[in-house]
Design a protein around this motif. Structure first.
Motif, PDB file in Angstrom:
ATOM      1  N   GLY A   1       0.789  -1.217   0.000  1.00 49.91           N
ATOM      2  CA  GLY A   1       0.000   0.000   0.000  1.00 49.91           C
ATOM      3  C   GLY A   1       0.824   1.271   0.000  1.00 49.91           C
ATOM      4  N   LEU A   2       2.175   1.140   0.013  1.00 55.00           N
ATOM      5  CA  LEU A   2       3.042   2.325   0.007  1.00 55.00           C
ATOM      6  C   LEU A   2       4.326   2.009  -0.741  1.00 55.00           C
ATOM      7  CD1 LEU A   2       3.826   5.201   0.974  1.00 55.00           C
ATOM      8  CD2 LEU A   2       4.766   4.122   3.045  1.00 55.00           C
ATOM      9  N   ARG A   3       4.638   2.821  -1.741  1.00 59.02           N
ATOM     10  CA  ARG A   3       5.897   2.688  -2.466  1.00 59.02           C
ATOM     11  C   ARG A   3       6.474   4.083  -2.686  1.00 59.02           C
ATOM     12  NH1 ARG A   3       5.154  -1.106  -7.144  1.00 59.02           N
ATOM     13  NH2 ARG A   3       3.931   0.579  -8.075  1.00 59.02           N
ATOM     14  N   LEU A   4       7.784   4.216  -2.474  1.00 59.75           N
ATOM     15  CA  LEU A   4       8.486   5.480  -2.638  1.00 59.75           C
ATOM     16  C   LEU A   4       9.508   5.360  -3.759  1.00 59.75           C
ATOM     17  CD1 LEU A   4       9.269   6.346   1.112  1.00 59.75           C
ATOM     18  CD2 LEU A   4       7.259   7.012  -0.225  1.00 59.75           C
ATOM     19  N   THR A   5       9.592   6.389  -4.581  1.00 61.06           N
ATOM     20  CA  THR A   5      10.624   6.457  -5.608  1.00 61.06           C
ATOM     21  C   THR A   5      11.262   7.837  -5.540  1.00 61.06           C
ATOM     22  OG1 THR A   5       9.291   5.011  -7.030  1.00 61.06           O
ATOM     23  CG2 THR A   5      11.173   6.122  -8.031  1.00 61.06           C
ATOM     24  N   TRP A   6      12.479   7.891  -5.009  1.00 61.57           N
ATOM     25  CA  TRP A   6      13.232   9.146  -4.941  1.00 61.57           C
ATOM     26  C   TRP A   6      13.831   9.408  -6.315  1.00 61.57           C
ATOM     27  CZ3 TRP A   6      18.937   9.548  -3.847  1.00 61.57           C
ATOM     28  CH2 TRP A   6      19.342  10.882  -3.691  1.00 61.57           C
ATOM     29  N   LEU A   7      13.502  10.566  -6.887  1.00 61.80           N
ATOM     30  CA  LEU A   7      13.960  10.900  -8.225  1.00 61.80           C
ATOM     31  C   LEU A   7      15.129  11.879  -8.215  1.00 61.80           C
ATOM     32  CD1 LEU A   7      10.435  11.191  -9.846  1.00 61.80           C
ATOM     33  CD2 LEU A   7      12.084   9.325 -10.130  1.00 61.80           C
ATOM     34  N   GLY A   8      15.618  12.212  -7.033  1.00 60.73           N
ATOM     35  CA  GLY A   8      16.714  13.146  -6.881  1.00 60.73           C
ATOM     36  C   GLY A   8      16.267  14.385  -6.143  1.00 60.73           C
ATOM     37  N   HIS A   9      17.198  14.987  -5.391  1.00 62.37           N
ATOM     38  CA  HIS A   9      16.951  16.175  -4.582  1.00 62.37           C
ATOM     39  C   HIS A   9      15.728  15.945  -3.683  1.00 62.37           C
ATOM     40  CE1 HIS A   9      18.275  20.071  -3.479  1.00 62.37           C
ATOM     41  NE2 HIS A   9      17.105  20.627  -3.714  1.00 62.37           N
TER      42      HIS A   9
ATOM     43  N   LYS B   1      15.096   4.288  -8.058  1.00 64.92           N
ATOM     44  CA  LYS B   1      14.820   2.900  -7.672  1.00 64.92           C
ATOM     45  C   LYS B   1      13.649   2.837  -6.703  1.00 64.92           C
ATOM     46  CE  LYS B   1      15.691  -1.529  -7.710  1.00 64.92           C
ATOM     47  NZ  LYS B   1      15.477  -2.303  -8.945  1.00 64.92           N
ATOM     48  N   PRO B   2      12.492   2.289  -7.119  1.00 65.46           N
ATOM     49  CA  PRO B   2      11.340   2.210  -6.222  1.00 65.46           C
ATOM     50  C   PRO B   2      11.572   1.185  -5.108  1.00 65.46           C
ATOM     51  CG  PRO B   2      10.719   1.865  -8.540  1.00 65.46           C
ATOM     52  CD  PRO B   2      12.197   1.734  -8.448  1.00 65.46           C
ATOM     53  N   PHE B   3      10.944   1.428  -3.978  1.00 65.44           N
ATOM     54  CA  PHE B   3      10.981   0.431  -2.900  1.00 65.44           C
ATOM     55  C   PHE B   3       9.772   0.629  -2.000  1.00 65.44           C
ATOM     56  CE2 PHE B   3      12.889   4.069  -0.857  1.00 65.44           C
ATOM     57  CZ  PHE B   3      12.521   3.966   0.484  1.00 65.44           C
ATOM     58  N   GLU B   4       9.419  -0.427  -1.307  1.00 65.45           N
ATOM     59  CA  GLU B   4       8.304  -0.387  -0.368  1.00 65.45           C
ATOM     60  C   GLU B   4       8.853  -0.443   1.052  1.00 65.45           C
ATOM     61  OE1 GLU B   4       4.881  -2.838  -1.184  1.00 65.45           O
ATOM     62  OE2 GLU B   4       5.537  -3.151  -3.266  1.00 65.45           O
ATOM     63  N   PRO B   5       8.669   0.610   1.843  1.00 61.75           N
ATOM     64  CA  PRO B   5       9.193   0.613   3.208  1.00 61.75           C
ATOM     65  C   PRO B   5       8.738  -0.577   4.038  1.00 61.75           C
ATOM     66  CG  PRO B   5       8.460   2.801   2.593  1.00 61.75           C
ATOM     67  CD  PRO B   5       8.021   1.886   1.497  1.00 61.75           C
ATOM     68  N   ALA B   6       7.487  -1.022   3.810  1.00 61.07           N
ATOM     69  CA  ALA B   6       6.948  -2.138   4.589  1.00 61.07           C
ATOM     70  C   ALA B   6       6.595  -3.315   3.693  1.00 61.07           C
ATOM     71  CB  ALA B   6       5.717  -1.688   5.368  1.00 61.07           C
ATOM     72  N   GLY B   7       7.160  -3.366   2.494  1.00 61.19           N
ATOM     73  CA  GLY B   7       6.870  -4.446   1.574  1.00 61.19           C
ATOM     74  C   GLY B   7       7.620  -5.714   1.929  1.00 61.19           C
ATOM     75  N   PRO B   8       7.463  -6.755   1.138  1.00 61.87           N
ATOM     76  CA  PRO B   8       8.185  -8.005   1.385  1.00 61.87           C
ATOM     77  C   PRO B   8       9.695  -7.769   1.420  1.00 61.87           C
ATOM     78  CG  PRO B   8       6.477  -8.303  -0.267  1.00 61.87           C
ATOM     79  CD  PRO B   8       6.568  -6.832  -0.020  1.00 61.87           C
ATOM     80  N   GLY B   9      10.309  -8.066   2.555  1.00 65.73           N
ATOM     81  CA  GLY B   9      11.742  -7.852   2.696  1.00 65.73           C
ATOM     82  C   GLY B   9      12.128  -6.434   3.033  1.00 65.73           C
ATOM     83  N   GLY B  10      11.142  -5.517   3.094  1.00 65.26           N
ATOM     84  CA  GLY B  10      11.450  -4.128   3.418  1.00 65.26           C
ATOM     85  C   GLY B  10      12.324  -3.497   2.339  1.00 65.26           C
ATOM     86  N   PRO B  11      13.071  -2.460   2.697  1.00 70.01           N
ATOM     87  CA  PRO B  11      13.894  -1.773   1.692  1.00 70.01           C
ATOM     88  C   PRO B  11      15.182  -2.509   1.349  1.00 70.01           C
ATOM     89  CG  PRO B  11      14.205  -0.756   3.830  1.00 70.01           C
ATOM     90  CD  PRO B  11      13.121  -1.797   4.006  1.00 70.01           C
ATOM     91  N   GLY B  12      15.472  -3.602   2.010  1.00 62.77           N
ATOM     92  CA  GLY B  12      16.699  -4.341   1.718  1.00 62.77           C
ATOM     93  C   GLY B  12      17.885  -3.812   2.499  1.00 62.77           C
ATOM     94  N   GLU B  13      19.032  -4.409   2.267  1.00 59.86           N
ATOM     95  CA  GLU B  13      20.259  -3.993   2.949  1.00 59.86           C
ATOM     96  C   GLU B  13      20.826  -2.728   2.319  1.00 59.86           C
ATOM     97  OE1 GLU B  13      21.557  -5.361   5.651  1.00 59.86           O
ATOM     98  OE2 GLU B  13      19.904  -6.788   5.728  1.00 59.86           O
ATOM     99  N   LEU B  14      21.578  -2.004   3.103  1.00 63.25           N
ATOM    100  CA  LEU B  14      22.140  -0.742   2.644  1.00 63.25           C
ATOM    101  C   LEU B  14      23.424  -0.962   1.855  1.00 63.25           C
ATOM    102  CD1 LEU B  14      22.105   2.435   2.894  1.00 63.25           C
ATOM    103  CD2 LEU B  14      23.676   2.101   4.806  1.00 63.25           C
ATOM    104  N   ARG B  15      23.525  -0.279   0.739  1.00 64.11           N
ATOM    105  CA  ARG B  15      24.764  -0.244  -0.023  1.00 64.11           C
ATOM    106  C   ARG B  15      25.174   1.207  -0.250  1.00 64.11           C
ATOM    107  NH1 ARG B  15      28.518  -2.372  -3.056  1.00 64.11           N
ATOM    108  NH2 ARG B  15      29.318  -0.996  -4.684  1.00 64.11           N
TER     109      ARG B  15
END
Length: 400
Positions: free
Chosen positions: A93-101, A342-356
């Motif tokens: 129900g929530l997806r974020l895509t940071w497009l810069g700035h 890169k889209p991601f779901e904060p509370a989706g399956p697996g969350g946002p993943g590991e940090l790189r």
């Protein structure tokens, strides 16, 4: 430009400068509790610049900084966002895509909300001067598709871009802005019926979402002087059982805790962590203050914004990312730092993943050869969404 006579100023003024509020819009501004002595005021005394520093001193400090480190040394490793990436609705129900700035596409409650959209090449009223993009937008505006709501935090050029607004007018989106900012939009052709202007703590129901303008510590201006008739704001958007916060531009203040008490907790906070300086400490947060504000708000996941895309301050290009990672780990805050696009779901399956730390592949080295600041704690070879960026997979020698 600040010293130009009025007649000369009007000769150089372009449409991008916007328009002044008039009529009922101006009357509403004057009724605002935030409007005192003919100007909007911050929640506490706030300096636009440190008055003890002269313009000459600030200029010298800017020139003395390691200018090569203020921009990436190679192309920023974007994720080329495709319409197919967003074709299926977010499972959580929530997806974020940071497009810069500060530009973030937020899919929430089955709707698409676009925060502070800037697709322009420069954040400036002129095409030939002003801060220029350090990377392309990960998605051409023509491929964005439908947008339900455009949310604007304030009228600075790196948050409110005339060309982008004019293009988005064709999507049929409703524009939610702080008091006064609607005058700019109408001047650029946005129909008055599609502009929602809110004062701090006011809410509106738009496309099935609840939008609330909340306090921030900043200022407005599209000309050489601070504009007294335009309000700035942070924003809360709630819908479909999810709630997010977008900081816009702001200095740290204790009002974040009140926002958290009244409207939180938040599934995600999009927090300004870049373009800070000792010369303007009251109007932009440091990365450490951004983490502190996130915790005050009772946020679950922190998405750092307002860095990477424009060279607006004397700090190294990658420093906001390094410092926010260190501060988040020290404070136990949950963090995602995805590549732009890169889209991601904060509370989706697996969350946002590991940090790189993907930014290290293109950060310019210091003049003295000093290494990047390495936060304590383990590192991984995955992006914030759990995938491996192309450059790292090809053995670019990214230090981790």
């Amino acid at each position: 430009m600040a010293g130009l006579p009025r007649a000369a100023w009007h000769r150089v003024r372009t449409d991008a400068f916007g328009a002044e509020p008039r009529g009922e819009r101006l009357a509403r501004i004057r009724r605002s509790p935030q409007f005192t002595d003919d100007a909007f005021r911050n929640p506490l005394p706030t300096r636009r610049m440190v008055s003890a520093r002269s313009p000459l001193e600030i200029t010298r400090a800017q020139l003395a900084a390691d200018r090569a480190r203020r921009t990436p040394a190679a192309a920023v490793p974007l994720h080329r966002l495709l319409p197919a990436d967003l074709a299926a609705p977010p499972a959580s129900g929530l997806r974020l895509t940071w497009l810069g700035h500060a530009t973030v596409l937020t899919e929430i409650g089955g709707r698409r909300v676009l925060f502070d959209p800037v697709w322009g090449e420069r954040c400036s009223p002129f095409s030939w001067t002003g801060p220029k993009r350090l990377h392309p937008v990960p998605l051409p505006l023509a491929e964005l598709g439908p947008v339900d709501v455009v949310v604007v935090s304030h009228d600075h050029y790196d948050h409110l871009d005339m060309g982008t607004v004019r293009a988005l007018t064709g999507t049929g989106a409703v524009f939610a802005v702080p008091l006064g900012v609607g005058a700019h939009l109408e001047h650029w052709g946005v129909p008055a019926g599609r502009i929602v202007e809110l004062d701090w703590w006011e809410s509106a129901e738009v496309a099935g979402l609840t939008l609330t303008a909340t306090p921030a510590r900043h200022y407005c201006s599209r000309g050489p002087r601070t504009s007294p008739l335009f309000l700035w704001a942070s924003w809360v958007v709630a819908g479909g059982g999810r709630t997010v916060f977008h900081s816009g531009d702001t200095g740290y203040f204790d009002g974040f805790a009140e926002i958290g008490r009244r409207l939180g907790p938040f599934d995600a906070t999009m927090m300004q962590v870049g373009a800070y300086s000792d010369f303007w400490p009251d109007v932009h947060m440091t990365p450490e203050e951004g983490v502190r504000a996130h915790l005050d708000l009772r946020g679950d996941l922190l998405l750092p914004i307002h860095w990477c895309t424009f060279n607006l301050a004397p700090h190294p290009w990658e420093e906001p990312a390094e410092r926010v990672v260190a501060a988040a780990r020290a404070q136990g805050a949950r963090l995602a730092v995805p590549r732009p696009g890169k889209p991601f779901e904060p509370a989706g399956p697996g969350g946002p993943g590991e940090l790189r730390r993907w930014w290290r592949a293109v950060a310019a080295p210091a003049r003295d050869g000093a290494p990047l600041v390495v936060p304590e704690g383990p590192t991984t070879d995955t992006d914030a969404d759990g995938s491996r960026p192309r450059a790292a997979a090809e053995g670019d020698g990214v230090p981790v």
